[in-house]
Scaffold this motif. Structure first.
Motif, PDB file in Angstrom:
ATOM      1  N   MET A   1      33.502  43.703  42.035  1.00 47.57           N
ATOM      2  CA  MET A   1      33.607  42.472  41.264  1.00 47.57           C
ATOM      3  C   MET A   1      34.847  42.605  40.386  1.00 47.57           C
ATOM      4  O   MET A   1      35.047  43.641  39.745  1.00 47.57           O
ATOM      5  CB  MET A   1      32.355  42.285  40.401  1.00 47.57           C
ATOM      6  N   ALA A   2      35.703  41.576  40.363  1.00 39.87           N
ATOM      7  CA  ALA A   2      36.939  41.616  39.578  1.00 39.87           C
ATOM      8  C   ALA A   2      36.844  40.644  38.405  1.00 39.87           C
ATOM      9  O   ALA A   2      36.464  39.490  38.572  1.00 39.87           O
ATOM     10  CB  ALA A   2      38.128  41.263  40.456  1.00 39.87           C
ATOM     11  N   ILE A   3      37.200  41.140  37.215  1.00 37.63           N
ATOM     12  CA  ILE A   3      37.180  40.333  35.998  1.00 37.63           C
ATOM     13  C   ILE A   3      38.592  40.323  35.432  1.00 37.63           C
ATOM     14  O   ILE A   3      39.144  41.386  35.120  1.00 37.63           O
ATOM     15  CB  ILE A   3      36.197  40.916  34.963  1.00 37.63           C
ATOM     16  N   PRO A   4      39.217  39.143  35.282  1.00 42.46           N
ATOM     17  CA  PRO A   4      40.584  39.088  34.747  1.00 42.46           C
ATOM     18  C   PRO A   4      40.604  39.397  33.249  1.00 42.46           C
ATOM     19  O   PRO A   4      39.831  38.828  32.477  1.00 42.46           O
ATOM     20  CB  PRO A   4      41.016  37.645  35.023  1.00 42.46           C
ATOM     21  N   LEU A   5      41.492  40.308  32.851  1.00 43.98           N
ATOM     22  CA  LEU A   5      41.609  40.703  31.451  1.00 43.98           C
ATOM     23  C   LEU A   5      43.070  40.587  31.000  1.00 43.98           C
ATOM     24  O   LEU A   5      43.985  40.586  31.822  1.00 43.98           O
ATOM     25  CB  LEU A   5      41.133  42.140  31.249  1.00 43.98           C
ATOM     26  N   LYS A   6      43.245  40.516  29.683  1.00 48.28           N
ATOM     27  CA  LYS A   6      44.593  40.511  29.108  1.00 48.28           C
ATOM     28  C   LYS A   6      44.589  41.308  27.817  1.00 48.28           C
ATOM     29  O   LYS A   6      43.544  41.502  27.188  1.00 48.28           O
ATOM     30  CB  LYS A   6      45.074  39.082  28.851  1.00 48.28           C
ATOM     31  N   ASN A   7      45.766  41.778  27.446  1.00 52.37           N
ATOM     32  CA  ASN A   7      45.977  42.494  26.182  1.00 52.37           C
ATOM     33  C   ASN A   7      44.970  43.625  25.965  1.00 52.37           C
ATOM     34  O   ASN A   7      44.328  43.712  24.928  1.00 52.37           O
ATOM     35  CB  ASN A   7      45.928  41.523  25.000  1.00 52.37           C
ATOM     36  N   ILE A   8      44.840  44.494  26.948  1.00 51.21           N
ATOM     37  CA  ILE A   8      43.914  45.625  26.831  1.00 51.21           C
ATOM     38  C   ILE A   8      44.690  46.930  26.989  1.00 51.21           C
ATOM     39  O   ILE A   8      45.545  47.056  27.880  1.00 51.21           O
ATOM     40  CB  ILE A   8      42.755  45.517  27.846  1.00 51.21           C
ATOM     41  N   GLU A   9      44.422  47.846  26.118  1.00 50.88           N
ATOM     42  CA  GLU A   9      45.120  49.131  26.106  1.00 50.88           C
ATOM     43  C   GLU A   9      44.375  50.153  26.974  1.00 50.88           C
ATOM     44  O   GLU A   9      43.169  50.028  27.192  1.00 50.88           O
ATOM     45  CB  GLU A   9      45.220  49.652  24.670  1.00 50.88           C
ATOM     46  N   PRO A  10      45.091  51.186  27.454  1.00 48.66           N
ATOM     47  CA  PRO A  10      44.456  52.218  28.287  1.00 48.66           C
ATOM     48  C   PRO A  10      43.270  52.901  27.603  1.00 48.66           C
ATOM     49  O   PRO A  10      42.283  53.224  28.264  1.00 48.66           O
ATOM     50  CB  PRO A  10      45.586  53.207  28.551  1.00 48.66           C
ATOM     51  N   GLU A  11      43.347  53.092  26.283  1.00 46.84           N
ATOM     52  CA  GLU A  11      42.234  53.720  25.565  1.00 46.84           C
ATOM     53  C   GLU A  11      40.970  52.865  25.654  1.00 46.84           C
ATOM     54  O   GLU A  11      39.858  53.387  25.799  1.00 46.84           O
ATOM     55  CB  GLU A  11      42.591  53.950  24.084  1.00 46.84           C
TER      56      GLU A  11
END
Length: 158
Positions: free
Chosen positions: A130-140
């Motif tokens: 399942m794919a959820i589109p995300l934005k402005n998220i850091e690797p941590e």
């Protein structure tokens, strides 16, 4: 004798309170579900898929389900759902500005339903991710999400 009676009453009330509090505790995965729900809502990318998303519903339940429903401007509805008992791994495709969180399951364990599609009839099928589109998220933050997903999966199996 009065001191003994008062001590006995205090002990009885303390024990009674402890019993009541033990039944009102969180469900096993409530803490993780709340954290994951908040992170996904904070970073959800509504402009994904060409900006055609009218609204969405994204729920992580205390019973261990991940449900994602996407309503498009043209009336089409996509629904995805899986249980964390079947969770396997996650990937992230994209940059910290924009990308997709891909949740993999052990097999064809993601329920996929499409309604009001202009290209055809309603579709019910199964998928492995399942794919959820995300934005402005850091690797941590992605690492924290991965840890929470793993914790939820382990706690549900217990």
């Amino acid at each position: 004798m009065k001191k003994f009676t008062i001590f006995l009453k205090i002990s009885a009330y303390t024990l009674l309170c402890a019993v009541f509090l033990s039944f009102s505790s969180y469900s096993p995965i409530e803490e993780e579900a709340i954290y994951v729900q908040q992170k996904l809502e904070d970073h959800y990318n509504k402009e994904a898929k060409g900006g055609s998303i009218k609204k969405y519903e994204l729920r992580i339940t205390n019973s261990g389900f991940c449900r994602y429903k996407c309503f498009f401007n043209n009336g089409k509805i996509e629904y995805f759902s899986f249980n964390f008992l079947k969770y396997k791994d996650l990937d992230y495709a994209g940059t910290s500005q924009s990308g997709s969180l891909i949740l993999h399951t052990k097999g064809d364990d993601v329920i996929v339903q499409t309604y009001n599609d202009t290209k055809g009839n309603d579709i019910d099928s199964m998928a492995t991710f399942m794919a959820i589109p995300l934005k402005n998220i850091e690797p941590e933050e992605l690492n924290q999400l991965m840890e929470k997903f793993q914790q939820m999966s382990q706690k549900i199996r217990q």
